[in-house]
Design a protein around this motif. Structure first.
Motif, short mmCIF file in Angstrom:
data_model
loop_
_atom_site.label_atom_id
_atom_site.label_comp_id
_atom_site.label_asym_id
_atom_site.label_seq_id
_atom_site.Cartn_x
_atom_site.Cartn_y
_atom_site.Cartn_z
N ALA A 61 4.90 -20.55 -2.13
CA ALA A 61 6.21 -20.74 -2.72
C ALA A 61 7.16 -19.71 -2.12
O ALA A 61 6.75 -18.59 -1.80
CB ALA A 61 6.15 -20.58 -4.24
N ASP A 62 8.42 -20.07 -1.98
CA ASP A 62 9.39 -19.15 -1.40
C ASP A 62 9.47 -17.84 -2.17
O ASP A 62 9.68 -16.77 -1.59
CB ASP A 62 10.77 -19.80 -1.35
N SER A 63 9.27 -17.92 -3.47
CA SER A 63 9.42 -16.74 -4.32
C SER A 63 8.35 -15.69 -4.08
O SER A 63 8.52 -14.53 -4.49
CB SER A 63 9.41 -17.16 -5.79
N VAL A 64 7.25 -16.06 -3.43
CA VAL A 64 6.16 -15.09 -3.22
C VAL A 64 5.87 -14.82 -1.75
O VAL A 64 5.05 -13.96 -1.43
CB VAL A 64 4.86 -15.55 -3.91
N ARG A 67 4.89 -11.37 -0.02
CA ARG A 67 4.34 -10.47 -1.02
C ARG A 67 2.92 -10.85 -1.43
O ARG A 67 2.10 -9.98 -1.72
CB ARG A 67 5.23 -10.45 -2.27
N PHE A 68 2.64 -12.15 -1.49
CA PHE A 68 1.33 -12.64 -1.90
C PHE A 68 0.58 -13.19 -0.70
O PHE A 68 1.18 -13.76 0.22
CB PHE A 68 1.47 -13.76 -2.93
N ASN A 84 1.16 -8.24 -3.95
CA ASN A 84 1.76 -6.92 -3.71
C ASN A 84 3.23 -6.94 -4.10
O ASN A 84 3.84 -8.00 -4.26
CB ASN A 84 1.62 -6.56 -2.23
N SER A 85 3.79 -5.77 -4.24
CA SER A 85 5.22 -5.63 -4.58
C SER A 85 5.57 -6.50 -5.78
O SER A 85 6.57 -7.24 -5.77
CB SER A 85 6.09 -6.01 -3.37
#
Length: 118
Positions: A61-64, A67-68, A84-85
């Protein structure tokens, strides 16, 4: 029937990290796609990430993104979600799911709570 058991959730401060695990059993998973979804209070369940057992293709997903990271260990039939983050908006119950390559998400774990404090 596919059985999925998640673990690794917990409470973490913003900016911290957690790793979720999903142990799968009951099938030969070479033709499956494994995924992570999450559901925050009052919101619909949303897609987070997925990985194909056969080719290792991953989607986020764009939201992660950035970071993931989703990964899998074929020998252990286990999928991981390295987070992370972390942000407070990542707070949700995280679910592991499985589907055949051309199928729908039909197998779900019981969920594990992730809480990110600000």
């Amino acid at each position: 029937q596919v059985q999925l058991v998640e673990s690794g959730g917990g409470l973490v401060q913003a900016g911290g990290s957690l790793r979720l695990s999903c142990a799968a059993s009951g099938r030969t998973f070479s033709s499956y796609v494994m995924g992570w979804f999450r559901q925050a209070p009052g919101k619909e369940r949303e897609f987070v990430a997925s990985i194909s057992w056969s080719g290792g293709s991953t989607y986020y997903a764009d939201s992660v993104k950035g970071r993931f990271t989703i990964s899998g260990n074929n020998a252990k039939n286990t999928v991981y979600l390295q987070m992370n983050s972390l942000k407070p908006e990542d707070t949700a119950v995280y679910y592991c799911a499985a589907r055949r390559l051309m199928g729908s998400w039909g197998s779900w774990g019981q969920g594990t709570q992730v809480t990110v404090s600000s």
